[in-house]
Write an enzyme that holds these catalytic residues in place. Structure first.
Site, PDB file in Angstrom:
ATOM      1  N   LYS A 176     -30.957  21.316  37.668  1.00 24.12           N
ATOM      2  CA  LYS A 176     -30.135  21.461  36.473  1.00 24.12           C
ATOM      3  C   LYS A 176     -28.665  21.722  36.804  1.00 24.12           C
ATOM      4  O   LYS A 176     -27.768  21.118  36.189  1.00 24.12           O
ATOM      5  CB  LYS A 176     -30.682  22.591  35.594  1.00 24.12           C
ATOM      6  CG  LYS A 176     -29.855  22.902  34.366  1.00 24.12           C
ATOM      7  CD  LYS A 176     -29.987  21.854  33.285  1.00 24.12           C
ATOM      8  CE  LYS A 176     -31.285  22.065  32.518  1.00 24.12           C
ATOM      9  NZ  LYS A 176     -31.383  21.187  31.327  1.00 24.12           N
ATOM     10  N   CYS A 191     -42.678  33.280  55.811  1.00 26.41           N
ATOM     11  CA  CYS A 191     -43.848  34.063  55.395  1.00 26.41           C
ATOM     12  C   CYS A 191     -45.143  33.357  55.830  1.00 26.41           C
ATOM     13  O   CYS A 191     -45.463  33.324  57.007  1.00 26.41           O
ATOM     14  CB  CYS A 191     -43.789  34.324  53.898  1.00 26.41           C
ATOM     15  SG  CYS A 191     -44.886  35.653  53.351  1.00 26.41           S
ATOM     16  N   TYR A 192     -45.878  32.752  54.878  1.00 28.87           N
ATOM     17  CA  TYR A 192     -47.081  31.997  55.251  1.00 28.87           C
ATOM     18  C   TYR A 192     -46.734  30.901  56.253  1.00 28.87           C
ATOM     19  O   TYR A 192     -47.512  30.608  57.165  1.00 28.87           O
ATOM     20  CB  TYR A 192     -47.711  31.386  53.998  1.00 28.87           C
ATOM     21  CG  TYR A 192     -48.968  30.563  54.255  1.00 28.87           C
ATOM     22  CD1 TYR A 192     -50.231  31.131  54.146  1.00 28.87           C
ATOM     23  CD2 TYR A 192     -48.880  29.218  54.602  1.00 28.87           C
ATOM     24  CE1 TYR A 192     -51.374  30.381  54.380  1.00 28.87           C
ATOM     25  CE2 TYR A 192     -50.010  28.454  54.832  1.00 28.87           C
ATOM     26  CZ  TYR A 192     -51.255  29.043  54.719  1.00 28.87           C
ATOM     27  OH  TYR A 192     -52.385  28.284  54.965  1.00 28.87           O
ATOM     28  N   HIS A 204     -38.360  36.644  52.965  1.00 32.94           N
ATOM     29  CA  HIS A 204     -37.957  35.500  52.148  1.00 32.94           C
ATOM     30  C   HIS A 204     -36.433  35.414  52.072  1.00 32.94           C
ATOM     31  O   HIS A 204     -35.798  36.156  51.315  1.00 32.94           O
ATOM     32  CB  HIS A 204     -38.552  35.621  50.739  1.00 32.94           C
ATOM     33  CG  HIS A 204     -40.035  35.439  50.718  1.00 32.94           C
ATOM     34  ND1 HIS A 204     -40.630  34.209  50.512  1.00 32.94           N
ATOM     35  CD2 HIS A 204     -41.041  36.321  50.920  1.00 32.94           C
ATOM     36  CE1 HIS A 204     -41.952  34.349  50.568  1.00 32.94           C
ATOM     37  NE2 HIS A 204     -42.230  35.614  50.814  1.00 32.94           N
ATOM     38  N   GLY A 260     -46.731  31.307  50.728  1.00 30.84           N
ATOM     39  CA  GLY A 260     -47.887  30.957  49.915  1.00 30.84           C
ATOM     40  C   GLY A 260     -48.801  32.148  49.759  1.00 30.84           C
ATOM     41  O   GLY A 260     -48.728  33.101  50.546  1.00 30.84           O
ATOM     42  N   ASP A 292     -29.387  17.139  29.996  1.00 31.77           N
ATOM     43  CA  ASP A 292     -30.046  16.112  30.801  1.00 31.77           C
ATOM     44  C   ASP A 292     -29.919  14.724  30.180  1.00 31.77           C
ATOM     45  O   ASP A 292     -29.485  13.773  30.835  1.00 31.77           O
ATOM     46  CB  ASP A 292     -31.530  16.463  30.995  1.00 31.77           C
ATOM     47  CG  ASP A 292     -31.723  17.869  31.526  1.00 31.77           C
ATOM     48  OD1 ASP A 292     -30.778  18.389  32.153  1.00 31.77           O
ATOM     49  OD2 ASP A 292     -32.797  18.448  31.300  1.00 31.77           O
ATOM     50  N   SER A 293     -30.315  14.604  28.922  1.00 30.56           N
ATOM     51  CA  SER A 293     -30.264  13.276  28.292  1.00 30.56           C
ATOM     52  C   SER A 293     -28.824  12.819  28.102  1.00 30.56           C
ATOM     53  O   SER A 293     -28.536  11.620  28.162  1.00 30.56           O
ATOM     54  CB  SER A 293     -31.012  13.277  26.963  1.00 30.56           C
ATOM     55  OG  SER A 293     -30.359  14.074  25.998  1.00 30.56           O
ATOM     56  N   GLU A 299     -34.696  33.097  50.729  1.00 32.27           N
ATOM     57  CA  GLU A 299     -34.232  32.348  49.555  1.00 32.27           C
ATOM     58  C   GLU A 299     -33.940  33.224  48.350  1.00 32.27           C
ATOM     59  O   GLU A 299     -33.225  32.794  47.434  1.00 32.27           O
ATOM     60  CB  GLU A 299     -35.260  31.276  49.170  1.00 32.27           C
ATOM     61  CG  GLU A 299     -36.577  31.790  48.596  1.00 32.27           C
ATOM     62  CD  GLU A 299     -37.626  32.139  49.639  1.00 32.27           C
ATOM     63  OE1 GLU A 299     -38.814  32.200  49.285  1.00 32.27           O
ATOM     64  OE2 GLU A 299     -37.250  32.356  50.816  1.00 32.27           O
ATOM     65  N   SER A 340     -31.249  13.533  23.114  1.00 34.31           N
ATOM     66  CA  SER A 340     -31.460  14.778  22.375  1.00 34.31           C
ATOM     67  C   SER A 340     -30.170  15.546  22.159  1.00 34.31           C
ATOM     68  O   SER A 340     -30.106  16.427  21.293  1.00 34.31           O
ATOM     69  CB  SER A 340     -32.438  15.673  23.146  1.00 34.31           C
ATOM     70  OG  SER A 340     -31.835  16.168  24.337  1.00 34.31           O
ATOM     71  N   GLY A 341     -29.144  15.238  22.939  1.00 35.26           N
ATOM     72  CA  GLY A 341     -27.903  16.001  22.877  1.00 35.26           C
ATOM     73  C   GLY A 341     -27.864  17.118  23.886  1.00 35.26           C
ATOM     74  O   GLY A 341     -26.846  17.801  24.038  1.00 35.26           O
ATOM     75  N   GLY A 342     -28.990  17.334  24.618  1.00 36.56           N
ATOM     76  CA  GLY A 342     -29.014  18.328  25.676  1.00 36.56           C
ATOM     77  C   GLY A 342     -28.302  17.822  26.915  1.00 36.56           C
ATOM     78  O   GLY A 342     -27.891  16.666  26.998  1.00 36.56           O
TER      79      GLY A 342
END
Length: 532
Positions: free
Chosen positions: A388, A95-96, A187, A68, A246-247, A189, A242-244
């Site tokens: 995603k 870190c923090y 870090h 942070g 996710d949907s 990650e 939407s065709g993406g």
């Protein structure tokens, strides 16, 4: 959380044994969660104020305290109850998070004497000081880590030992193995830390013993069962398609669960790429036999956008009109009591900023269409606990084609954020044709596999050109090609020269109104991926 509530929210039920991540305002907190999930372990992010409730609900096998921007001794630093340290759960502070652990347990944190430590640093591992194996597989000398801190631990709490140090930082890694408290000043990650993934694995899997059972591709049956339980035997769902990615994945999941009781609505806003509407109709109405209604509202959107040049106004108008159109169509489905959405985990994560409040918004989110509460529908969000890349894995398991699951992200406002300045039908026509050329030339050579996004942008810049001995004064197009893991950062990529040459020649020769092509070689940050 009850089973019904868990099913409705799409989140994992209590006692899953994953990792709870407490966000102290870290820039890359979501990246920590993703790295943990890459280990096959479920992770969830919470803010300090809700940590106690999240612990009770989730009953995690481990806790990670993020970094942070604040100093632990500042008055407005994020506050976390020390009760999290009395739960008997292994804790890793980053870190923090390490500095907070130090302060809470009686150690001392002070400003760094040399002004801090930022960027790549080499650490030296102490010999024989790591019986629990936090740094297993990390070389004793020369291991590169990523530092980003202005403060440092001056005195460790009782029971802690130093496991590694760097030249400016005497406490780069520390541990109290008896209580299973661990801290990293660097870090793990980020990709810049050479052995960060191994360190996280050592803590999460070996020390905390978290089960590696989180595999998105194998949770299809669980997701379908949750939707079926929520909708019941008669519930009908309306979903904006939407065709993406996710949907599309959400639609197929819900359709598997309740069949013909799913009603999809696709709104053609006139801001789509070439061939998108036809592809959606073919895949979902024809191939998957879904109830799909296509609404052509392109004229309505263009009329509302007439004369608008401000990017934020464009987004708000597009979002408002989408809601209006969707509301009109959804209200015609009188038996639909549920609203299906492809909401992802990053959309619902709460976070804290440097001042302890909500994270500042850089710009309105690309995914427009936040729907009003007065639709009086319960939400069905089967992807709510997924990132995603996990949604893509789920889509492959469901049998969706690569053209959908590997599709490059496309902003909710569509070509509106790639058509700078006022939007007109003529400008959209030119942009749509130029974008189709960029996509075709990249995909036909199979160059898209390692790219995050690749597209054309229509610039509100006119320049002089010569075509067939005739002077022209027309618009310019920019080509944007980037690689990324999650869109939080992105690097520009250089296509082969012959491909760039062909893209440029085709756009200038085939697209009326364009006489110049430029290349965008900006990384994120400081630029963003989209131009607006």
């Amino acid at each position: 959380m009850s089973e019904a509530a868990a099913a409705a929210s799409g989140e994992r039920s209590a006692g899953h044994g994953g990792v709870l991540i407490v966000d102290f305002g870290a820039q890359y907190c979501q990246l920590i969660a993703r790295r943990v999930r890459e280990l096959g372990v479920y992770s969830r992010i919470t803010v300090p104020a809700r940590a106690a409730a999240a612990l009770d609900d989730m009953q995690p096998g481990a806790i990670i305290l993020s970094g942070g921007p604040c100093s632990v001794y500042e008055q407005d630093a994020p506050e976390l109850s020390a009760d999290v340290l009395r739960r008997g759960v292994p804790v890793l502070g980053i870190c923090y998070g390490l500095q907070w652990l130090t302060q809470q347990l009686g150690g001392a944190v002070e400003p760094g004497t040399s002004g801090g430590e930022y960027g790549r640093t080499e650490i030296e591992v102490e010999s024989g000081a790591d019986p629990a194996g936090l740094l297993r597989d990390v070389p004793s000398r020369g291991s590169v880590v990523w530092m980003s801190h202005g403060d440092r631990v001056e005195r460790l709490p009782e029971g802690f030992v130093v496991l590694a140090s760097s030249a400016p930082c005497p406490v780069a890694v520390a541990a109290d193995p008896a209580r299973k408290f661990y801290g990293l000043q660097f870090h793990p990650e980020v990709s810049h830390t050479q052995h960060g993934f191994e360190v996280l694995r050592n803590f999460v899997v070996d020390i905390a013993g978290c089960p590696t059972t989180w595999q998105p591709g194998s949770i299809v049956d669980d997701k379908i069962a949750r939707v079926r339980a929520q909708a019941g035997d008669e519930g009908e769902v309306v979903l904006g398609l939407s065709g993406g990615v996710d949907s599309s994945v959400a639609a197929v999941l819900v359709h598997r669960a309740i069949g013909e009781r799913l009603h999809c609505i696709f709104v053609d806003n006139g801001l789509l790429r070439a061939g998108e509407r036809e592809a959606v109709e073919r895949l979902f109405a024809v191939d998957h036999h879904m109830d799909l209604k296509v609404v052509d509202a392109s004229a309505r959107f263009l009329e509302e956008l007439q004369g608008v040049t401000d990017p934020e106004r464009k987004r708000k108008i597009i979002g408002r009109v989408f809601v209006e159109v969707f509301r009109e169509e959804a209200q015609g489905l009188r038996n639909a009591r549920f609203l299906g959405q492809g909401t992802l985990y990053p959309d619902v994560i709460e976070s804290v900023a440097a001042h302890g409040g909500a994270t500042a918004t850089i710009k309105s989110h690309h995914n427009v269409g936040g729907l009003p509460e007065d639709l009086d529908m319960d939400l069905v969000e089967p992807l709510r606990d997924l990132f995603k890349d996990e949604v893509r894995a789920l889509g492959r398991e469901l049998g969706l084609p690569g053209s959908v699951v590997d599709r490059q992200p496309f902003p909710g406002p569509g070509l509106a954020v790639r058509c700078l300045g006022e939007i007109t039908a003529e400008k959209l026509r030119a942009l749509r044709e130029a974008d189709a050329i960029v996509r075709h030339e990249i995909e036909s050579r199979d160059l898209h596999q390692d790219l995050w996004q690749y597209f054309a942008v229509l610039l509100p810049v006119q320049s002089v050109g010569v075509m067939g001995d005739r002077r022209t004064y027309e618009n310019a197009a920019a080509v944007r090609v980037v690689s990324s893991q999650d869109a939080m950062t992105a690097d520009w990529e250089l296509l082969p020269v012959d491909v760039l040459r062909r893209i440029s020649n085709r756009i200038i020769n085939e697209v009326a109104g364009l006489n110049r092509v430029v290349l965008d070689i900006s990384s994120k940050p400081p630029a963003t991926i989209e131009w607006e």
